[in-house]
Design an enzyme around this catalytic site. Structure first.
Site, PDB file in Angstrom:
ATOM      1  N   ARG A  35      57.747  38.282  37.937  1.00 23.30           N
ATOM      2  CA  ARG A  35      57.012  39.183  38.824  1.00 23.30           C
ATOM      3  C   ARG A  35      56.597  38.441  40.107  1.00 23.30           C
ATOM      4  O   ARG A  35      55.516  38.674  40.640  1.00 23.30           O
ATOM      5  CB  ARG A  35      55.765  39.711  38.100  1.00 23.30           C
ATOM      6  N   ASP A  63      51.800  49.070  28.247  1.00 27.05           N
ATOM      7  CA  ASP A  63      51.933  49.716  29.552  1.00 27.05           C
ATOM      8  C   ASP A  63      52.637  51.054  29.408  1.00 27.05           C
ATOM      9  O   ASP A  63      52.651  51.849  30.345  1.00 27.05           O
ATOM     10  CB  ASP A  63      52.738  48.830  30.505  1.00 27.05           C
ATOM     11  N   ASP A 110      44.364  46.080  39.544  1.00 22.20           N
ATOM     12  CA  ASP A 110      44.997  45.108  40.428  1.00 22.20           C
ATOM     13  C   ASP A 110      44.946  45.559  41.895  1.00 22.20           C
ATOM     14  O   ASP A 110      45.138  46.732  42.189  1.00 22.20           O
ATOM     15  CB  ASP A 110      46.456  44.975  39.959  1.00 22.20           C
ATOM     16  N   ASP A 143      44.200  40.148  32.467  1.00 19.41           N
ATOM     17  CA  ASP A 143      45.647  40.354  32.349  1.00 19.41           C
ATOM     18  C   ASP A 143      46.422  39.035  32.335  1.00 19.41           C
ATOM     19  O   ASP A 143      45.889  37.967  32.686  1.00 19.41           O
ATOM     20  CB  ASP A 143      46.112  41.235  33.525  1.00 19.41           C
ATOM     21  N   LYS A 152      39.017  43.618  32.680  1.00 18.91           N
ATOM     22  CA  LYS A 152      40.358  43.652  32.089  1.00 18.91           C
ATOM     23  C   LYS A 152      41.026  42.335  32.461  1.00 18.91           C
ATOM     24  O   LYS A 152      41.163  42.021  33.648  1.00 18.91           O
ATOM     25  CB  LYS A 152      41.132  44.848  32.655  1.00 18.91           C
TER      26      LYS A 152
HETATM   27  C1  GLA Z   1      49.849  44.847  33.949  1.00 19.35           C
HETATM   28  C2  GLA Z   1      48.931  45.750  33.160  1.00 19.35           C
HETATM   29  C3  GLA Z   1      48.753  47.051  33.893  1.00 19.35           C
HETATM   30  C4  GLA Z   1      48.226  46.797  35.263  1.00 19.35           C
HETATM   31  C5  GLA Z   1      49.133  45.857  36.011  1.00 19.35           C
HETATM   32  C6  GLA Z   1      48.534  45.456  37.337  1.00 19.35           C
HETATM   33  O1  GLA Z   1      51.145  45.331  33.945  1.00 19.35           O
HETATM   34  O2  GLA Z   1      49.394  45.943  31.880  1.00 19.35           O
HETATM   35  O3  GLA Z   1      47.897  47.904  33.172  1.00 19.35           O
HETATM   36  O4  GLA Z   1      46.926  46.244  35.161  1.00 19.35           O
HETATM   37  O5  GLA Z   1      49.372  44.682  35.275  1.00 19.35           O
HETATM   38  O6  GLA Z   1      49.332  44.589  38.028  1.00 19.35           O
END
Ligand code: GLA
Length: 738
Positions: free
Chosen positions: A445, A550, A369, A480, A478
């Site tokens: 968020r 996470d 991110d 998300d 990735k």
């Molecule tokens: C989520 C993902 C993390 C990371 C953050 C970035 O929480 O699970 O691994 O990529 O977003 O904002």
């Protein structure tokens, strides 16, 4: 072997392979009844023909000739409400006159080779027609002119049955489907335990087992996603069932949205289980000639405990759910900059991590991110998928070239389904965020969910992604999804279709995923939702791996990875070594332990390698080399849980390679003990006739599994681990092993 035996005169269907038998009968009044689901039998002679008993307050059909037969207790396959069965119906449909009684009766059947695909939804597949057979049973409600089709696929060489349902409007009136379970299954009187995988962010898929009691119990997600809170899986097992003994039936819903799993134990100790789209807030308008299809449920049956059930799911999901060139390929060891930098990075910082990682042998760098729009924190820029030039002045192409020149692959983070209020996209299309006009938008968020039920919204995001992916050589993505849906509504749908929004969202997401993954077959995709908030088979169909949690703490991961392994294969579980004190639990564990736990998954790192000591770097190098040497065994071997992470201070598991030539057994100790226990380590899954070498000693496979060996009782402080690598040294045991 005939996988589907049809006895026309008795009107009995017997689905069977070497593992299980599943028997249906068209009962009196053309009701589709369930008679047996359990260990395989060669022929079924009607042992479970349902008894006729007159019960007060159990209604009989309008056309019934006596009082002995009522739907109130009969074991059924797709029960309705309103014709005598007071248990939870599999479907509920409101008709134009406002009534909600639907009475589906048997009409016809069809047996086809192979397994049909679901329209626009993920499902396990076959590669050869003879891998499976499919039975399609058509039921009909002549008054409402509705047809229900129940689809059963039995695999030939797997202990797997799949089920889904279709409801079709063959009349001229409009109906509203308020509930359509993918599966309803009635089991006769017996004691049962239910196992679920529930949790929350950072604590996903905690295994819970409880007795099934009288009444209705619902396990669900109303979040618009399969959720951290309740994975779309449950298992029914007998109270005596263990990992290696007893019956277990696992149910796994191939769906990434709001789901519902219902258990009802009736007054006679019979249990009804249902899985499907969550009926909460759901209503689907079914106009004439339209058909509604449910997602699919995968059922894994085991007569030998929950481990065999898990292994059936693992091999199916690895071999016939995941797709594309990465399905069977060894997955790269990655390093992700998220926990190393969070949003605080620039090109130089990234390059320094890349330089160091390349020197350590790490194979893939993932830029997480913060690379797009003007994203310096999580308040802005989602929806603006173009480079943040201040941070990466040479653009993604420059970075990709740099990384490729170092011999590493390049991966990139996206969160395509989201929008920030502070973004170009929001300025242009404020109405694209899911919202109810005139009502505030709840934040998650500080971001909002894009209305993926709308085509123009999906198209915009697909275009933005294509612009990046056509231009930049990217090897990994990735994907998300960092909040759940609120204020469910779509500006594009009329009021009588607002109950469709969440399902249409999921269908829209699947369409986007299909488009992107088909266009970029070389890219390896990993799904993520704040870690494991969307770890489900639906996502695995498009993306063969998922960021498990996470929470990267090795001790917390023992439970998370153990729970996840109930259903999902090791090749699907992202697992990284992160820094200590751990960012989620603040716990300190050794680099060795962190490595040993993360290697029981798709291995990687998520820390600032530039800040590591020389000694630590040497350990990382060793870990990388070790994982590379045994990667195939970890990712594609058969996985065995040995000791539960949920009730043991010494969780253990192991992997046996596909060719049986090597095995890796992992023993973990959570808390140290004064006067440590003298533990025997017994293994599983070995060839009992072969000889294996481990730690310089030789043992027979039977000896390792039945006798075991003592684990050296040393006090090492809390949080210790040891991996044992076993190599087969010859095919058969000769004389005495030492
Ligand atoms: C989520 C993902 C993390 C990371 C953050 C970035 O929480 O699970 O691994 O990529 O977003 O904002």
């Amino acid at each position: 072997m005939t996988l589907i035996q049809v006895h026309e005169t008795e009107r009995v269907f017997h689905l069977t392979n070497e593992y299980f038998s599943y028997v249906l009968r068209v009962e009196e009044g053309d009701v589709l009844a369930q008679e047996y689901f359990g260990q395989a039998i060669a022929t079924y002679n009607g042992g479970r023909y349902y008894p006729r008993v007159d019960r007060s307050f159990s209604p009989n059909f309008p056309e019934a000739t006596d009082r002995l037969y009522s739907l109130d207790t009969l074991l059924q396959e797709y029960p309705g409400y309103g014709t005598g069965d007071y248990r939870t119906p599999a479907q509920l449909i409101r008709h134009e006159d406002g009534s909600t009684v639907t009475d589906f009766r048997y009409k016809s059947y069809e047996v086809i080779k192979g397994k049909p695909r679901l329209a626009g939804m993920p499902s396990p597949y076959v590669e050869q027609e003879d891998e499976a057979s499919t039975l399609i049973i058509t039921l009909e409600d002549p008054k409402e002119r509705l047809v229900a089709r129940l689809v059963y696929t039995i695999y030939r060489d797997r202990s797997i049955l799949t089920r889904s349902a279709q409801i079709q409007n063959v009349g001229t009136e409009t109906h509203y489907i308020q509930k359509a379970a993918s599966l309803s299954l009635d089991l006769p009187l017996q004691e049962l335990d239910v196992i679920t995988l529930n949790g929350t962010w950072g604590r996903e898929r905690m295994m819970e087992r409880e007795r099934v009691k009288r009444g209705v119990k619902v396990f669900d997600s109303k979040r618009g996603s399969s959720s951290h809170q309740m994975n779309p899986f449950l298992a029914l097992v007998s109270p005596e069932t263990t990992e290696y003994t007893g019956e277990a039936i696992g149910f796994s819903l191939v769906y990434s949205g709001s789901h519902q799993m219902m258990l009802e134990r009736d007054s006679y100790g019979q249990t009804r289980v249902q899985l499907g789209i969550n009926e909460f807030g759901f209503e689907w308008r079914l106009d004439p000639d339209e058909q509604f299809e449910t997602p699919e449920v995968v059922i894994a049956y085991s007569a030998n405990g929950t481990m065999e059930m898990s292994q059936s799911f693992h091999s199916l999901y690895r071999e016939r759910l995941a797709r594309g060139k990465h399905r069977d390929a060894e997955r790269p060891i990655l390093i992700n900059n998220w926990e190393a930098t969070y949003f605080d990075f620039d090109e130089d910082k990234i390059k320094s991590i890349v330089d160091e990682s390349a020197a350590l042998g790490i194979e893939l760098f993932v830029l997480d991110d913060g690379w797009f729009g003007h994203r310096d924190d999580d308040y802005t820029s989602l929806g603006d998928w173009f480079e943040y030039e201040t941070k990466i002045p040479n653009g993604l192409t420059g970075l990709a070239d740099y990384i490729h020149a170092k011999g590493m692959k390049f991966g990139l983070w996206f969160e395509p389904e989201m929008i920030s209020k502070e973004s170009e996209l929001f300025k242009q299309h404020p109405d694209w965020a899911i919202q109810i006009p005139g009502r505030g938008l709840s934040k998650g968020r500080d971001q909002y969910v894009l209305d993926f039920s709308r085509k123009e919204v999906r198209d915009n995001i697909v275009h933005q992604m294509i612009e990046v992916l056509d231009r930049v050589p990217i090897d990994y993505i990735k994907w998300d999804f960092n909040r759940n849906v609120t204020e469910v509504f779509s500006a594009a749908l009329p009021s009588d279709q607002q109950g469709e929004v969440l399902h249409r969202y999921v269908l829209g997401l699947y369409e986007v995923l299909e488009t992107i993954t088909a266009r970029y077959p070389d890219i390896l995709f990993e799904s993520c939702s704040g870690g494991g908030g969307r770890f489900d088979p639906g996502m695995l169909y498009y993306m063969p791996q998922t960021w498990t949690s996470d929470n990267t703490d090795a001790i917390a991961r023992l439970k998370i990875q153990h729970g996840t392994s109930m259903v999902y294969p090791i090749s699907s579980m992202g697992a990284h070594v992160s820094a200590v004190p751990n960012h989620q639990t603040h716990r300190e564990t050794s680099l060795k332990m962190r490595g040993d736990v993360a290697m029981s998954g798709v291995f990687g790192y998520e820390l600032d390698v530039t800040e590591m000591s020389e000694e630590e770097k040497a350990t990382v190098k060793d870990q990388v080399t070790f994982y590379q040497a045994h990667r195939r065994t970890f990712q594609y071997g058969t996985f065995y849980r040995l000791k539960s992470a949920f009730d043991s201070n010494h969780p253990a598991w192991m992997f046996v390679s596909e060719d049986g030539e090597e095995a890796i057994a992992c023993d973990f100790s959570v808390l140290s003990e004064t006067a440590p226990l003298i533990r025997v380590f017994k293994l599983k899954g070995l060839d009992e006739k072969a000889v294996y070498e481990v730690d310089g000693r030789r043992y027979g496979g039977d000896e390792l599994m039945r006798v075991g060996f003592y684990i050296e009782p040393v006090v090492k402080g809390d949080f210790a681990s040891k991996l044992y690598v076993l190599k087969k040294v010859n095919e058969h045991q000769g004389g005495q092993s030492k």
